[in-house]
Scaffold this active site. Structure first.
Site, PDB file in Angstrom:
ATOM      1  N   HIS A  20       0.879  -1.223   0.000  1.00  0.00           N
ATOM      2  CA  HIS A  20      -0.035  -0.082   0.058  1.00  0.00           C
ATOM      3  C   HIS A  20       1.041   1.305  -0.067  1.00  0.00           C
ATOM      4  O   HIS A  20       1.632   1.540   1.141  1.00  0.00           O
ATOM      5  CB  HIS A  20      -0.930   0.078   1.398  1.00  0.00           C
ATOM      6  CG  HIS A  20      -1.896   0.962   1.131  1.00  0.00           C
ATOM      7  ND1 HIS A  20      -3.180   0.959   1.566  1.00  0.00           N
ATOM      8  CD2 HIS A  20      -1.597   2.742   1.272  1.00  0.00           C
ATOM      9  CE1 HIS A  20      -3.897   2.251   1.675  1.00  0.00           C
ATOM     10  NE2 HIS A  20      -2.835   3.210   1.392  1.00  0.00           N
ATOM     11  N   HIS A  22       1.377   5.408  -1.695  1.00  0.00           N
ATOM     12  CA  HIS A  22       1.008   6.529  -2.522  1.00  0.00           C
ATOM     13  C   HIS A  22       2.275   7.079  -3.210  1.00  0.00           C
ATOM     14  O   HIS A  22       3.272   7.575  -2.630  1.00  0.00           O
ATOM     15  CB  HIS A  22       0.207   7.722  -1.860  1.00  0.00           C
ATOM     16  CG  HIS A  22      -0.827   7.032  -1.264  1.00  0.00           C
ATOM     17  ND1 HIS A  22      -2.144   7.306  -1.684  1.00  0.00           N
ATOM     18  CD2 HIS A  22      -1.052   6.479   0.093  1.00  0.00           C
ATOM     19  CE1 HIS A  22      -3.010   6.704  -0.851  1.00  0.00           C
ATOM     20  NE2 HIS A  22      -2.499   6.376   0.139  1.00  0.00           N
ATOM     21  N   LYS A 106      -9.711  -0.274  -5.221  1.00  0.00           N
ATOM     22  CA  LYS A 106      -9.858   0.460  -4.109  1.00  0.00           C
ATOM     23  C   LYS A 106     -11.103   1.120  -3.709  1.00  0.00           C
ATOM     24  O   LYS A 106     -11.613   1.982  -4.642  1.00  0.00           O
ATOM     25  CB  LYS A 106      -8.711   1.703  -3.999  1.00  0.00           C
ATOM     26  CG  LYS A 106      -8.546   2.177  -2.625  1.00  0.00           C
ATOM     27  CD  LYS A 106      -7.904   1.636  -1.651  1.00  0.00           C
ATOM     28  CE  LYS A 106      -7.843   2.242  -0.146  1.00  0.00           C
ATOM     29  NZ  LYS A 106      -6.941   3.292  -0.128  1.00  0.00           N
ATOM     30  N   HIS A 143     -10.617   1.405   2.249  1.00  0.00           N
ATOM     31  CA  HIS A 143     -10.223   2.339   3.145  1.00  0.00           C
ATOM     32  C   HIS A 143     -11.364   2.263   4.269  1.00  0.00           C
ATOM     33  O   HIS A 143     -12.636   2.608   3.945  1.00  0.00           O
ATOM     34  CB  HIS A 143     -10.160   3.756   2.520  1.00  0.00           C
ATOM     35  CG  HIS A 143     -10.000   4.802   3.734  1.00  0.00           C
ATOM     36  ND1 HIS A 143      -8.502   5.405   3.719  1.00  0.00           N
ATOM     37  CD2 HIS A 143     -10.682   5.552   4.704  1.00  0.00           C
ATOM     38  CE1 HIS A 143      -8.751   6.156   4.747  1.00  0.00           C
ATOM     39  NE2 HIS A 143      -9.735   6.342   5.360  1.00  0.00           N
ATOM     40  N   HIS A 181      -4.495  -0.384   6.056  1.00  0.00           N
ATOM     41  CA  HIS A 181      -3.996   0.398   7.126  1.00  0.00           C
ATOM     42  C   HIS A 181      -4.802   0.409   8.522  1.00  0.00           C
ATOM     43  O   HIS A 181      -5.241   1.104   9.017  1.00  0.00           O
ATOM     44  CB  HIS A 181      -3.537   2.077   6.809  1.00  0.00           C
ATOM     45  CG  HIS A 181      -4.933   2.613   6.056  1.00  0.00           C
ATOM     46  ND1 HIS A 181      -5.916   2.756   6.138  1.00  0.00           N
ATOM     47  CD2 HIS A 181      -4.812   3.334   4.739  1.00  0.00           C
ATOM     48  CE1 HIS A 181      -6.870   3.269   5.229  1.00  0.00           C
ATOM     49  NE2 HIS A 181      -5.903   3.558   4.367  1.00  0.00           N
ATOM     50  N   ASP A 254       1.400   2.496   3.288  1.00  0.00           N
ATOM     51  CA  ASP A 254       0.620   3.849   3.447  1.00  0.00           C
ATOM     52  C   ASP A 254       1.444   5.248   3.142  1.00  0.00           C
ATOM     53  O   ASP A 254       0.807   6.359   3.707  1.00  0.00           O
ATOM     54  CB  ASP A 254      -0.591   4.136   4.424  1.00  0.00           C
ATOM     55  CG  ASP A 254      -1.682   4.935   3.789  1.00  0.00           C
ATOM     56  OD1 ASP A 254      -1.911   5.291   2.816  1.00  0.00           O
ATOM     57  OD2 ASP A 254      -2.456   5.601   4.869  1.00  0.00           O
TER      58      ASP A 254
END
Ligand code: DOR
Ligand code: ZN
Length: 365
Positions: A20, A22, A106, A143, A181, A254
């Protein structure tokens, strides 16, 4: 007489993956890709760009931009994801699977976090897509926070599990799900008790910090992320899950870069940048728990097994030798302020990556 085993100073392991991350786009991409690819062989790349990555074609273009930003000599395979919206057509799932490059979809509840405005307003609008994902065996990456303003921000994960996730798993008995997360004891318990098709990622910042870190000596915007840091009892539950050897729990940083100006603001963005020291910080956590022997499975095996991908064969060696994290990465107001900026990290990467006999030859820059 001392009968304690001395704690290890070196750890040779399989090269890890980040399930995971970004990476963003544009100018920031070259900074983030370098940090992630120095450590991880592969990463599940989040699709919450602006505009988001909603089609397989967009995911493949984004993947190419990531590979174009990869420094020469680093091997890295970006594993792409799609951003689910109320309008995502069920037919897109077959295209995603057939690409061989898209590994999950996602679900951002609309309004839950950064660039989630086009996320899902009600997951019941996505039933046909979820059924197609079951058919294609494409995991749903979640999420897990409700956006109901009546729910306290510290309770949003636990309420999400009760209101949204548990019923969804009942409605879709074949769907594989990663609760991303996780931050609470309730999430650890839920995933532990769920069938093997349900797994969770755990970030290093949620293992290192409890919610006091938001307020140490003043307001700390660089410790603000979503889901927000929780109480110490929850951090302890995450530590037990990460170091406990259960294959349902695996590494997902994350790591979420935002320019300094967007963090140090009257309305600061959520996200903690950890890619610059990710595996080193996980080593710190596992060493402090006397569980270094469990790090390899958590960082290298559990995620690959869940996603049905081969385990990496390259290796990485860590050594216990402190180093100072630079105060910022990049320049001026665009700079990233990494976790531990200006402070030290106890572990470092000792080895240069060894040439691999297998693997991701199409990803060599
Ligand atoms: O802290 C976070 N940052 N949490 C998220 O869910 C999104 C991420 C980001 O994209 O910045
Ligand atoms: Zn994220």
């Amino acid at each position: 007489m001392a009968n304690e085993t001395p704690s290890p100073q070196r750890l040779a392991m399989t090269r890890p993956d980040d399930w995971h991350v970004h990476l963003r786009d544009g100018a920031m991409l070259s900074l983030t890709v370098r940090d992630t690819a120095r450590r991880f062989a592969r990463a599940i790349v989040m699709p919450n760009l602006d505009p988001p990555v909603v089609t397989t074609a967009q995911a493949l273009h984004y993947r190419q931009r990531i590979l174009d930003a990869l420094p020469a000599g680093l091997r890295f395979d970006p594993l792409m994801t799609l951003y689910l919206t109320d309008q995502t057509p069920a037919t897109e799932m077959a295209a995603a699977k057939a690409s061989g490059r898209v590994h999950g979809v996602k679900w951002y509840p609309a309004g839950a976090t950064t660039n989630s405005a086009r996320g899902v307003t009600d997951i019941r609008r996505c039933e046909a897509v979820l059924a197609a994902m079951e058919d294609q065996d494409l995991p749903l990456l979640v999420h897990g926070e409700v956006t109901d303003p009546a729910v306290d921000v510290f309770d949003r994960e636990q309420v999400f599990i009760e209101r949204e996730l548990a019923p969804l798993l009942e409605r879709h008995p074949q769907l594989r799900v990663v609760l991303e997360h996780i931050t609470t004891r309730q999430a650890v318990d839920f995933v532990t008790q769920a069938p093997p098709r349900v797994a969770a990622t755990i970030t290093v910042h949620h293992l290192l910090l409890n919610r006091n870190a938001l307020f140490t000596g003043g307001l700390r915007p660089h410790h603000y992320c979503l889901p927000v840091l929780k109480r110490e009892e929850h951090r302890r539950a995450l530590l037990r899950a990460a170091t406990g050897g259960n294959p349902k729990f695996f590494l997902g940083t994350d790591s979420a870069p935002h320019a300094r100006r967007d963090k140090e603001s009257a309305c600061g963005c959520a996200g903690i940048y950890t890619a610059h020291a990710a595996i080193e910080l996980y080593a710190e956590v596992f060493a402090a728990e006397a569980a270094l022997d469990r790090l390899q499975a958590f960082a290298c095996f559990h995620g690959a097994d869940f996603y049905g991908l081969p385990r990496n064969t390259e290796s990485l060696t860590l050594e216990r030798k402190p180093w100072a994290v630079s105060p910022q990465i990049g320049e001026g107001e665009d700079a990233l302020i990494p976790l531990r900026a200006g402070e030290s990290v106890a572990w470092r990467i000792a080895s240069e990556l060894e040439p691999s006999p297998i693997g991701h030859e199409d990803c060599v820059a």
